[in-house]
Design an enzyme around this catalytic site. Structure first.
Site, short mmCIF file in Angstrom:
data_model
loop_
_atom_site.label_atom_id
_atom_site.label_comp_id
_atom_site.label_asym_id
_atom_site.label_seq_id
_atom_site.Cartn_x
_atom_site.Cartn_y
_atom_site.Cartn_z
CE LYS A 55 -3.39 -2.68 -0.29
NZ LYS A 55 -4.39 -3.26 0.58
C1 LIG Z 1 -5.40 -4.45 0.90
C2 LIG Z 1 -6.88 -4.27 0.91
C3 LIG Z 1 -7.66 -4.61 2.02
C4 LIG Z 1 -7.11 -5.36 3.20
O1 LIG Z 1 -6.10 -4.70 3.83
P1 LIG Z 1 -5.30 -5.46 5.03
O2 LIG Z 1 -4.58 -4.36 5.71
O3 LIG Z 1 -4.40 -6.44 4.36
O4 LIG Z 1 -6.32 -6.10 5.88
C5 LIG Z 1 -9.00 -4.28 2.00
N1 LIG Z 1 -9.56 -3.69 0.93
C6 LIG Z 1 -8.86 -3.39 -0.17
C7 LIG Z 1 -9.54 -2.70 -1.30
C8 LIG Z 1 -7.49 -3.69 -0.22
O5 LIG Z 1 -6.80 -3.42 -1.34
#
Ligand SMILES: *Cc1c(COP(=O)(O)O)cnc(C)c1O
Length: 388
Positions: free
Chosen positions: A186
């Site tokens: 991210k």
């Molecule tokens: C990465 C992601 C999540 C989950 O995030 P985590 O921190 O791994 O739980 C949820 N929604 C979207 C759209 C994502 O890309």
């Protein structure tokens, strides 16, 4: 000869020396779990997104789940969300014994279409989970109007959208809750981690308590010299808290967030220019008046003009030394959701027709402009070799 000798991964996190030092400092400090660094990161992150409360968590998934629990959403309830998302967005609804209802997305941005959401509202609907896909903010004005008219809650999945603004409003201070992800791929990473924001004091209190076993306030301090002597369980909570090692990395990443956002924005423009001569490849669109978080570079392949499908293009790019990703295969096509919550034919026409043609190209500040040009070269070569 492949375009690249050394493989360009789809993503590489950027952990700089300051981040490594911040983490080491925590490891040497004697306090490893939730503590002062987490509080500092919560304050800094809350200030960045303009929200009164920010609760550091183990993941975005934990944040989405806690939001549902704090809002009392459970069996018999329906929650409307996008099928173009990571499974966690809908999984947490299932965890609560509620029913996830998918509404179709808009072709330009692949964000939830407010008109399609409205058509899905029933007396059982309790909440909407807009997903700011790829970093493009959803039409929040429309969702707020829907929520007011039908007395619904809004939980935003902002895993892609830390830096985004929907018009004049910063993502993070709009819905009842907003959940952010700090997973390794991210825009800001704490390796694993997440943040849940809200402007509602009472909801914040509940979510915070639920995030640490459901024990009373400041329980994390119970072994500190100024901590409470006793603590009490006020509800059967979860073990979802962030800890200081993560927060130290997060704080150092927050320092560079805007700088990295600018680099990705420049890369997105370079991709758009470089792909303009390929009719088989289309980038997602952008609505006027928004601030995009520049999280993903998603292309849509016109497979009618190609002799191979999306997976064929993906494999060919890999052979050229380029890693790509898929965001996302419509959840309605995943075995569990197809079996358990089947969509009627044509109901998710945009999501289901497009999701097998989506491909995400590398987009991160650690890659160079030369790396990006390699992606463009490889894509031109692969498309030319597979034209009908
Ligand atoms: C990465 C992601 C999540 C989950 O995030 P985590 O921190 O791994 O739980 C949820 N929604 C979207 C759209 C994502 O890309």
């Amino acid at each position: 000869m492949p375009v690249r000798q050394s493989f360009l991964p789809f993503h590489q996190p950027w952990v700089d020396d300051a981040g490594i030092k911040a983490v080491t400092d925590v490891l040497q400090s004697g306090w490893l779990t939730r503590g002062p660094r987490t509080e500092e990161f919560e304050r800094a992150f809350g200030a960045y997104v303009g929200s009164r409360h920010a609760i550091g968590l183990s993941s975005c998934t934990a944040g989405l789940h806690l939001a549902l629990v704090a809002l009392g959403i459970g069996p018999g309830d329906e929650v409307i969300t996008s099928p173009i998302t990571f499974p966690a967005t809908a999984n947490v609804v299932v965890h609560q014994g509620a029913r996830p209802v998918f509404a179709d997305v808009e072709r330009l941005t692949l964000n939830l279409d407010p008109a399609r959401v409205e058509a899905k509202i029933t007396p059982r609907t309790r909440a909407i989970i807009p997903v700011h896909f790829a970093g493009h903010p959803c039409r929040m004005d429309a969702f707020i109007a829907l929520a007011e008219r039908h007395r619904l809650r809004i939980i935003e999945d902002a895993a892609h959208a830390i830096e985004a603004w929907a018009g004049e409003r910063k993502i993070g201070g709009i819905g009842d809750f907003t959940a952010f992800s700090f997973y390794a791929t991210k825009n800001l990473t704490t390796a694993e981690g997440g943040m849940l924001t809200t402007n509602d004091d009472e909801l914040a209190d509940q979510a915070r308590i639920l995030s640490l076993h459901g024990i009373s306030r400041d329980a994390w301090k119970r072994y500190a010299p100024d901590g409470p002597l006793h603590w009490e369980t006020v509800s059967p909570g979860y073990k979802y808290n962030m800890f200081d090692v993560q927060a130290a990395l997060g704080l150092s990443q927050l320092e560079r967030l805007e700088e990295w956002w600018k680099i990705r924005g420049g890369y997105l423009r370079r991709y758009r220019e470089g792909l303009a001569d390929l009719p088989e490849v289309e980038m997602l669109g952008e609505e006027p008046g928004i601030r995009h978080a520049n999280h993903l570079c998603v292309i849509v392949l016109d497979t009618d003009r190609l002799r191979v499908d999306r997976d064929g293009i993906m494999s060919a790019l890999r052979a050229e030394g380029i890693g790509t990703g898929i965001h996302f295969r419509s959840l309605s096509l995943h075995p569990y959701y197809r079996r358990t919550f089947p969509a009627s034919a044509g109901d998710l026409a945009v999501a289901e027709s497009i999701s097998e043609r989506l491909l995400s190209l590398p987009l991160y500040p650690k890659m160079t402009a030369d790396d990006l040009d390699d992606v463009l070269d490889a894509l031109h070569r692969v498309i030319a070799a597979n034209r009908r």
